[in-house]
Scaffold this motif. Structure first.
Motif, mmCIF file in Angstrom:
data_model
loop_
_atom_site.group_PDB
_atom_site.id
_atom_site.type_symbol
_atom_site.label_atom_id
_atom_site.label_comp_id
_atom_site.label_asym_id
_atom_site.label_seq_id
_atom_site.Cartn_x
_atom_site.Cartn_y
_atom_site.Cartn_z
ATOM 1 N N GLU A 215 0.829 -1.214 0.000
ATOM 2 C CA GLU A 215 0.000 0.000 0.000
ATOM 3 C C GLU A 215 0.862 1.263 0.000
ATOM 4 O O GLU A 215 0.632 2.196 -0.788
ATOM 5 C CB GLU A 215 -0.907 -0.019 1.232
ATOM 6 N N ILE A 216 1.848 1.298 0.861
ATOM 7 C CA ILE A 216 2.740 2.457 0.934
ATOM 8 C C ILE A 216 3.505 2.618 -0.380
ATOM 9 O O ILE A 216 3.674 3.732 -0.892
ATOM 10 C CB ILE A 216 3.707 2.304 2.119
ATOM 11 N N THR A 217 3.951 1.508 -0.947
ATOM 12 C CA THR A 217 4.721 1.547 -2.184
ATOM 13 C C THR A 217 3.908 2.088 -3.351
ATOM 14 O O THR A 217 4.382 2.926 -4.131
ATOM 15 C CB THR A 217 5.250 0.139 -2.525
ATOM 16 N N VAL A 244 0.210 7.983 4.427
ATOM 17 C CA VAL A 244 -0.147 6.559 4.403
ATOM 18 C C VAL A 244 0.806 5.767 5.298
ATOM 19 O O VAL A 244 0.379 4.904 6.075
ATOM 20 C CB VAL A 244 -0.116 6.012 2.963
ATOM 21 N N PHE A 245 2.106 6.075 5.205
ATOM 22 C CA PHE A 245 3.089 5.389 6.050
ATOM 23 C C PHE A 245 2.805 5.647 7.521
ATOM 24 O O PHE A 245 2.808 4.711 8.342
ATOM 25 C CB PHE A 245 4.502 5.872 5.696
ATOM 26 N N ASN A 249 1.624 2.700 9.955
ATOM 27 C CA ASN A 249 2.719 2.278 10.822
ATOM 28 C C ASN A 249 2.577 2.749 12.262
ATOM 29 O O ASN A 249 3.160 2.145 13.172
ATOM 30 C CB ASN A 249 4.046 2.800 10.256
ATOM 31 N N ARG A 250 1.760 3.809 12.472
ATOM 32 C CA ARG A 250 1.697 4.394 13.811
ATOM 33 C C ARG A 250 0.294 4.485 14.396
ATOM 34 O O ARG A 250 0.159 4.648 15.614
ATOM 35 C CB ARG A 250 2.294 5.809 13.780
ATOM 36 N N VAL A 251 -0.742 4.396 13.569
ATOM 37 C CA VAL A 251 -2.082 4.687 14.074
ATOM 38 C C VAL A 251 -3.007 3.482 13.977
ATOM 39 O O VAL A 251 -3.191 2.745 14.935
ATOM 40 C CB VAL A 251 -2.696 5.905 13.335
ATOM 41 N N LEU A 281 7.553 -4.451 8.770
ATOM 42 C CA LEU A 281 7.004 -3.845 7.558
ATOM 43 C C LEU A 281 7.870 -4.093 6.327
ATOM 44 O O LEU A 281 7.412 -4.711 5.372
ATOM 45 C CB LEU A 281 6.812 -2.337 7.767
ATOM 46 N N PHE A 282 9.099 -3.578 6.323
ATOM 47 C CA PHE A 282 9.929 -3.652 5.133
ATOM 48 C C PHE A 282 10.419 -5.083 4.915
ATOM 49 O O PHE A 282 11.058 -5.671 5.805
ATOM 50 C CB PHE A 282 11.108 -2.688 5.250
ATOM 51 N N PRO A 283 10.133 -5.669 3.763
ATOM 52 C CA PRO A 283 10.437 -7.090 3.526
ATOM 53 C C PRO A 283 11.929 -7.392 3.578
ATOM 54 O O PRO A 283 12.766 -6.571 3.202
ATOM 55 C CB PRO A 283 9.874 -7.343 2.131
#
Length: 288
Positions: A215-217, A244-245, A249-251, A281-283
């Protein structure tokens, strides 16, 4: 949180979003007497509030994700029809429609299949807190679409260039990752043999939340494509993938799911080993 406080937060969020839209609008087009970007932002909120009323009365969240996807589609279509998009703008609009069509139908089917969305259990009975959730969805739609709207509603950029090609490639990679991750998890949950277990294969062996990484990408890809259309304050369009990140990632994304997973499988050796070897998150290739 008291209903009055939640209502005040909803009002503040709406005002801030409209103020940002006013700041970034280029002033060339108006609709119903308003500059185009503020009008589109207001429309995004109004759709959420319209669906909120029957949802609150029926104490249901079944149409939350569907309303969000339909708002994405409506806003980007209005922007394309009322704006003056070039080839870049039309492609961006099409990409947004493809994304929201896939994700919206997937999320709606998932909620209907499971019967409820646990995120809303504590807030559905409280009108102010439930309204805040719908208002934040309006903010989510507008902020996520920000770069796309700048490109679609603004004057023509410099034709199809390297920014457009690179951004399209990044979007395609993100879209594929998100779609594959969702499909893998749906297939895992559909197998009765996996009941009560957690997924740890496929893309989920590379990341604990590969769908969110996708989604972020893909929104980063949209921002890259839109970059040549930005000028002045419109460079804030890059807030789109950053928002979006931050949100995921935080909410409302990873923190909620991690907490739920820890409550369900925390302390189990297989789950703790999975957490230790798999990034949030990051693969990263499994086994490293």
């Amino acid at each position: 949180m008291r209903n009055s406080v939640a209502f005040a937060i909803s009002l503040l969020v709406t005002v801030l979003a409209l103020g940002l839209a006013w700041l970034l609008d280029d002033g060339t087009q108006r609709i119903a007497g308003l500059p185009l970007l503020p009008a589109l932002a207001l429309f995004a909120f109004m759709v959420q509030w319209a669906v909120y009323v029957p949802s609150f009365l029926g104490r249901t969240e079944h149409y939350y994700d569907l309303a969000g996807s339909l708002t994405y589609a409506s806003v980007i279509l209005l922007a394309a029809v009322l704006g003056t998009p070039d080839a870049r703008g039309w492609v961006i609009a099409a990409l947004v429609l493809v994304w929201c069509g896939r994700l919206g139908s997937f999320l709606f089917a998932r909620v209907k299949r499971s019967g409820k969305d646990g995120r809303f259990d504590d807030i559905k009975p409280h009108w102010g807190r439930f309204l805040m959730a719908w208002t934040f969805q309006g903010l989510w739609v507008f902020m996520t679409l920000l770069a796309a709207l700048i490109a679609v509603t603004g004057p023509a950029a410099a034709g199809w260039d390297a920014w457009a090609s690179v951004g399209l490639s990044v979007w395609a990679a993100g879209f594929a990752i998100e779609a594959v991750a969702d499909r893998q998890k749906s297939a895992f949950r559909a197998d009765p043999a996996n009941r009560g277990d957690f997924i740890r294969h496929g893309l989920w062996a590379w990341s604990r939340h590969p769908n969110y990484f996708g989604e972020i990408t893909l929104w980063t890809g949209i921002a890259i494509m839109a970059t040549p259309a930005m000028s002045g304050w419109q460079w804030l369009g890059w807030a789109s993938p950053l928002f979006v990140f931050w949100l995921l990632n935080r909410v409302s994304g990873i923190p909620m799911l991690e907490k739920r997973a820890d409550a369900t499988w925390g302390g189990q050796p297989a789950y703790e080993a999975y957490k230790a070897r798999t990034p949030v998150l990051f693969p990263r290739p499994p086994g490293r």
